[in-house]
Design a protein around this motif. Structure first.
Motif, PDB file in Angstrom:
ATOM      1  N   THR A  53      11.372  -1.232 -19.153  1.00 43.05           N
ATOM      2  CA  THR A  53      11.126  -1.078 -17.651  1.00 43.05           C
ATOM      3  C   THR A  53      10.130  -1.051 -16.978  1.00 43.05           C
ATOM      4  O   THR A  53       8.948  -1.943 -17.722  1.00 43.05           O
ATOM      5  N   GLU A  58      10.572   3.755 -12.768  1.00 44.34           N
ATOM      6  CA  GLU A  58      10.479   5.033 -13.146  1.00 44.34           C
ATOM      7  C   GLU A  58      12.232   5.619 -12.465  1.00 44.34           C
ATOM      8  O   GLU A  58      11.644   6.744 -13.637  1.00 44.34           O
ATOM      9  N   GLN A  59      12.687   5.275 -12.678  1.00 45.37           N
ATOM     10  CA  GLN A  59      14.446   5.790 -12.109  1.00 45.37           C
ATOM     11  C   GLN A  59      14.445   6.327 -13.597  1.00 45.37           C
ATOM     12  O   GLN A  59      15.561   6.747 -13.841  1.00 45.37           O
ATOM     13  N   ALA A  62      14.335   9.232 -15.503  1.00 50.03           N
ATOM     14  CA  ALA A  62      14.488  10.025 -15.062  1.00 50.03           C
ATOM     15  C   ALA A  62      15.678   9.930 -14.788  1.00 50.03           C
ATOM     16  O   ALA A  62      15.714  11.548 -15.046  1.00 50.03           O
ATOM     17  N   TYR A  76      10.879   4.619 -24.331  1.00 43.20           N
ATOM     18  CA  TYR A  76      10.795   3.462 -22.941  1.00 43.20           C
ATOM     19  C   TYR A  76       9.637   2.663 -23.322  1.00 43.20           C
ATOM     20  O   TYR A  76       8.844   3.086 -24.291  1.00 43.20           O
ATOM     21  N   PRO A  78       7.501   0.746 -21.173  1.00 43.02           N
ATOM     22  CA  PRO A  78       7.401   0.006 -19.421  1.00 43.02           C
ATOM     23  C   PRO A  78       6.112  -1.829 -19.238  1.00 43.02           C
ATOM     24  O   PRO A  78       5.238  -1.751 -20.165  1.00 43.02           O
TER      25      PRO A  78
END
Length: 107
Positions: A53, A58-59, A62, A76, A78
């Motif tokens: 990501t 952050e989407q 979510a 994930y 990041p």
């Protein structure tokens, strides 16, 4: 075998759509693009998936959660605000991908 979906990019060619939504979450035929990938990976027998990501990252968790809705397990990776590009994103995710072979697809 594990799979990685590259989902950290800014999606410049899709602007202005990607100004508010990461490219993998843009709808295609009624569902986010990335969910087509999740379904195809599951059908191919791959259920352990890493998603990197970045831009609006952050989407993704979510919206996708842990992947259970598609019969997969999503973890994930990041990325920092500065782009790592393809190789850097994969390198950063290696601890999640393990030592064996893995499949990489663009988100």
């Amino acid at each position: 075998m594990k799979a990685m979906i590259l989902a950290a990019g800014r999606g410049e060619r899709m602007r202005p759509l990607t100004d508010q939504t990461p490219k993998p979450l843009l709808p295609v035929a009624g569902q986010p693009l990335i969910t087509w990938h999740l379904q195809a990976l599951r059908r191919a027998g791959l259920s352990d998936i890493v998603v990197n990501t970045g831009h609006l990252g952050e989407q993704l968790p979510a919206r996708l959660g842990d992947g259970r809705a598609w019969g997969v397990r999503i973890r994930y990776s990041p990325e920092p605000p500065e782009a790592l590009e393809t190789g850097g994103g994969i390198f950063q995710a290696l601890p999640l991908l393990g030592g064996g072979p893995f499949l990489v697809i663009n988100g």
